[in-house]
Design an enzyme around this catalytic site. Structure first.
Site, mmCIF file in Angstrom:
data_model
loop_
_atom_site.group_PDB
_atom_site.id
_atom_site.type_symbol
_atom_site.label_atom_id
_atom_site.label_comp_id
_atom_site.label_asym_id
_atom_site.label_seq_id
_atom_site.Cartn_x
_atom_site.Cartn_y
_atom_site.Cartn_z
ATOM 1 N N ARG A 121 0.804 -1.238 0.000
ATOM 2 C CA ARG A 121 0.000 0.000 0.000
ATOM 3 C C ARG A 121 0.832 1.280 0.000
ATOM 4 N NH1 ARG A 121 -3.388 -3.185 3.522
ATOM 5 N NH2 ARG A 121 -5.125 -3.946 2.273
ATOM 6 N N LYS A 143 4.956 11.275 -11.484
ATOM 7 C CA LYS A 143 4.208 10.456 -12.451
ATOM 8 C C LYS A 143 4.890 9.097 -12.541
ATOM 9 C CE LYS A 143 1.953 13.768 -15.493
ATOM 10 N NZ LYS A 143 1.864 14.328 -16.856
ATOM 11 N N GLU A 185 14.444 19.063 -23.946
ATOM 12 C CA GLU A 185 13.547 19.296 -22.792
ATOM 13 C C GLU A 185 14.006 20.516 -21.987
ATOM 14 O OE1 GLU A 185 10.708 17.911 -21.801
ATOM 15 O OE2 GLU A 185 10.575 15.986 -22.809
ATOM 16 N N LYS A 224 10.258 23.014 -13.193
ATOM 17 C CA LYS A 224 9.321 21.881 -13.091
ATOM 18 C C LYS A 224 8.727 21.819 -11.681
ATOM 19 C CE LYS A 224 7.813 17.420 -14.085
ATOM 20 N NZ LYS A 224 7.856 16.229 -14.873
ATOM 21 N N GLU A 234 -2.171 17.730 -12.809
ATOM 22 C CA GLU A 234 -2.408 18.171 -14.179
ATOM 23 C C GLU A 234 -3.849 18.631 -14.402
ATOM 24 O OE1 GLU A 234 0.116 16.308 -17.096
ATOM 25 O OE2 GLU A 234 -1.453 16.497 -18.599
ATOM 26 N N ARG A 238 -0.091 22.195 -15.319
ATOM 27 C CA ARG A 238 0.957 21.180 -15.597
ATOM 28 C C ARG A 238 0.995 20.776 -17.068
ATOM 29 N NH1 ARG A 238 2.798 16.109 -11.700
ATOM 30 N NH2 ARG A 238 4.322 15.278 -13.142
ATOM 31 N N ASN A 242 3.853 19.893 -21.517
ATOM 32 C CA ASN A 242 3.744 19.095 -22.736
ATOM 33 C C ASN A 242 4.007 19.917 -23.995
ATOM 34 O OD1 ASN A 242 3.058 16.715 -21.350
ATOM 35 N ND2 ASN A 242 0.955 17.439 -21.135
ATOM 36 N N HIS A 245 5.134 18.321 -27.205
ATOM 37 C CA HIS A 245 4.954 16.872 -27.059
ATOM 38 C C HIS A 245 3.838 16.301 -27.926
ATOM 39 C CE1 HIS A 245 7.731 17.423 -23.786
ATOM 40 N NE2 HIS A 245 7.695 16.148 -23.461
ATOM 41 N N HIS A 249 5.293 13.343 -29.665
ATOM 42 C CA HIS A 249 4.857 11.954 -29.431
ATOM 43 C C HIS A 249 4.363 11.318 -30.729
ATOM 44 C CE1 HIS A 249 4.071 12.569 -24.847
ATOM 45 N NE2 HIS A 249 5.251 12.054 -25.068
ATOM 46 N N HIS A 262 13.484 10.851 -27.819
ATOM 47 C CA HIS A 262 12.363 11.633 -27.296
ATOM 48 C C HIS A 262 12.663 13.142 -27.339
ATOM 49 C CE1 HIS A 262 8.902 12.744 -24.889
ATOM 50 N NE2 HIS A 262 9.703 13.393 -24.066
HETATM 51 N N1 GLY Z 1 6.439 15.050 -18.172
HETATM 52 C C1 GLY Z 1 5.361 15.914 -17.927
HETATM 53 C C2 GLY Z 1 4.889 15.926 -16.506
HETATM 54 O O1 GLY Z 1 5.574 15.442 -15.639
HETATM 55 O O2 GLY Z 1 3.833 16.419 -16.263
#
Ligand code: GLY
Length: 356
Positions: A121, A143, A185, A224, A234, A238, A242, A245, A249, A262
């Site tokens: 948990r 994430k 990035e 960040k 997000e 947030r 992107n 992206h 992507h 990437h």
């Molecule tokens: N890589 C984008 C984020 O962490 O929201």
């Protein structure tokens, strides 16, 4: 040590950025060592490069540290590997007090973070990123996740680490191409948040051999951290992370795994998004030219001709599309990103000409 802070109330954590930091891991983490089991989750080549030394140093400093490896590549972000790591943790005697050290790039960080979020948990974990992309992006913000046949990152959690330890010296073990691609990035952070940083990056890129990675990484982490602190899940803000992206992507999916890095795909995606921002009068021609000049200082790959009709389905299925409406990140001036639902398919198609 001066660190960058991710401010999330009781889940706040520091990001330490310092050359040579890996060798100081035992002293940095000593306050957190209460006799529990520590597990380094990594890949075997990274264990040989850094992990075994790290484990020895920790064990000689009174930690009880073991390790588990994942296979190389995106394929290890799967339910099978997730299950195998969990089983192995039980076998080596991990419990609710165990702390994970995720030593690797995005794949290791995503899987380890998800393991940490769900093992008994939820247990503590630290991110020790070993690629530039992971240092400035995936290791920060919590994430975590794995892929299933139906899509990437469809199973996962937002689960924050207890800390992020970044040693820019690690970048010396990577190929120049790999590091340069990751700078896509870094440029993104200047473009979306801080024009002066973008101009600095542009100047620094004139002489890549003296590029101040430590400063650039710390500044990127700071941006960040600020974004994640304001919008962890997000909700809206947030999304600006992107930038570049959506088309990036799509290029990765269309060209196929391993055909483009990437960071390179994001760099090209930013050129398209910049083009669209200028067409919508959000960005001046001069600002677009500053953005493009900076991006063009990266050694970008020569792409085969991209047929917009073939790329479009990938753009439409991008995860930033909600209820069929695409959220496209644009620049409303350099250093200021916005999320827009007003970008037409025609304009996206037109922007693709900057790729060839
Ligand atoms: N890589 C984008 C984020 O962490 O929201």
């Amino acid at each position: 040590m001066k660190s960058v802070q991710v401010n999330l109330g009781s889940r706040s954590y520091p990001i330490h950025v310092k050359s040579g930091l890996l060798k100081q891991t035992a002293s940095i983490l000593s306050d957190q060592n209460h006799g529990q089991k520590w597990v380094i989750i990594s890949q075997y080549n990274l264990m040989e490069l850094f992990g075994f030394d790290l484990m020895t140093e920790l064990n000689e400093s009174g930690f009880n540290c073991d390790y588990i490896t994942l296979p190389l590549g995106e394929a290890s972000k799967c339910l099978n590997e997730f299950g195998r790591v969990i089983s192995q943790m039980v076998e080596i005697g991990c419990d609710r007090k165990t702390t994970i050290l995720a030593l690797g790039g995005g794949v290791v960080g995503d899987v380890s973070g998800f393991v940490a979020s769900s093992f008994m948990r939820g247990i503590d974990y630290y991110q020790i990123p070993t690629t530039l992309l992971a240092m400035v992006d995936s290791a920060i913000g919590g994430k975590t996740g794995i892929n299933i046949a139906e899509g990437k990152n469809l199973v996962g959690a937002i689960y924050q680490p207890k800390g992020v330890l970044i040693d820019p010296v690690i970048l010396e073990s990577l190929s120049k191409e790999e590091v340069m691609a990751g700078l896509g990035e870094v440029i993104k952070y200047g473009a979306i948040w801080d024009k002066a940083f973008l101009i600095d990056i542009s100047t620094w890129l004139e002489d890549i051999d003296s590029f101040p990675f430590e400063d650039a990484i710390r500044k990127s982490c700071k941006i960040k951290a600020e974004v994640v602190s304001k919008d962890e899940r997000e909700g809206d803000l947030r999304r600006i992370l992107n930038f570049g992206h959506t088309i990036g992507h799509a290029l990765e999916s269309h060209l196929g795994y391993g055909k483009i890095r990437h960071g390179e795909a994001v760099a090209l995606g930013m050129k398209c998004a910049g083009f669209i921002s200028q067409k919508l009068n959000l960005l001046s021609k001069e600002e677009l030219s500053t953005l493009n000049q900076t991006i063009n200082r990266l050694p970008l790959p020569q792409l085969p001709h991209i047929n917009g009709n073939h790329l479009m389905p990938f753009i439409k299925t991008d995860k930033k599309s909600e209820k069929g409406v695409l959220n496209f990140v644009l620049l409303d001036g350099l250093g200021n990103a916005i999320s827009s639902t007003d970008v037409t398919e025609e304009l996206i198609q037109e922007s693709l000409k900057v790729l060839n």
